[in-house]
Motif scaffolding. Sequence first.
Motif: not given
Length: 399
Positions: A370-399
């Motif tokens: 259970l805790v391994a599954g939650i950690m995997t989801c959390a780390l994948l979400a963290q990686c996606l957050s770094m990619i998505t919010l870094r390279f999308e200008p309309q989001l990076a402005r902090g709307s």
Amino acid sequence: MNPGFIKMALILGLLSCVGPFAIDMYLPALPQIAESLDAPVELTQYTLMSFFIAFGVSQLLYGPAADMFGRKPPLYFGLGLFAVASIGCALVTSIEWLIALRFLQGIGAAAGMSIPRAVIRDCYTGTRATRLMTTVMLVISISPMLAPLVGSLVITPFGWPAVFVAVGLAALLGLALAFWSLPETLPEKQRVPFRFSAMMRAFHTLFRDRGYMGLTAIGGLGMASFFIFLSTSSFIYTGYYGLTSTQFSLAFSLNAVGFFIASQFAATLGERYGQVVVVKWAITSFAASATAMFALFSLGADSFPLLITMLMISNAFLGLVVPTTMVLSLEAHGPIAGTAAALGGALQMLLGAVGIVVVSLFFDGEPLPLVAGIMTCALLAQCLSMITLRFEPQLARGS
């Protein structure tokens, strides 16, 4: 608030609760179902997966149907199908039939989740619409805290089939409320024919939008971690830690409280610091707390109070992630917001179903998968957050 407004909020909230109750109310019964139907744990968990898949995908169909036929006929169909499938679930003699009927239940329950949102859009705009939606969401948010406890109170004297009888009766009550107390909010002259080409164009636009897909996946991974908890918690709490079904329900409610309380601050924090900042901070904290939980249990620090505490912390951060990513994902798609919301909900439910399947392959009744599954989801979400919010200008402005 005037009485009509409160009445509308209560009716729509109760209709929207049908699906969540069908998920949460029978969680205390999962071990009993596995024993009664002589089914392995992973197949019992698939009863959740089949419901999630149907519940998510069917929302894509109810939107166009409600625009074509009005709001009430699809609602009648969904609640009626849910009630019939619920009685079927109570009568099954094999896990395979339960999986199939839970799929039908999910198709029916999707009507209660998607159509009330359309009713709100029909009746109100601006701040009144926001206030009504918030009130409806408040009613929905209470269900994870109450449903398992109600389920355990029904299971103890009557057995697990009584849970499905109870949710079937609740659907019939919702059907009666919809028929007698809910007005048809889409006049016949405003109904529009379904255009497959327009829907495909909207889907094409959404699938090509990296910001939308990234935010949807971030929220979906967060939801997948919670679905993993849903599918394993009753076996861990009752089988591994020895809790009764009532004790499990109370412990489950504590986790729901963390999510619920934090989600109430999402809008305020978004206004003060910006929604993108909230997502970045909450995702990082979610990943850190999930990783700490995995590290502690990997090192042998296995205790029920520790698990409850760490899950409450992780779910609190999740309560900020899920609603904020939903709002951000729709900001650039106002003209197709309905389709965007439906597609996002379907994709997130599918991610949740995948999470259940993957963890069920490794689940051994102990907390570590259970805790391994939650950690995997959390780390994948963290990686996606770094990619998505870094390279999308309309989001990076902090709307």
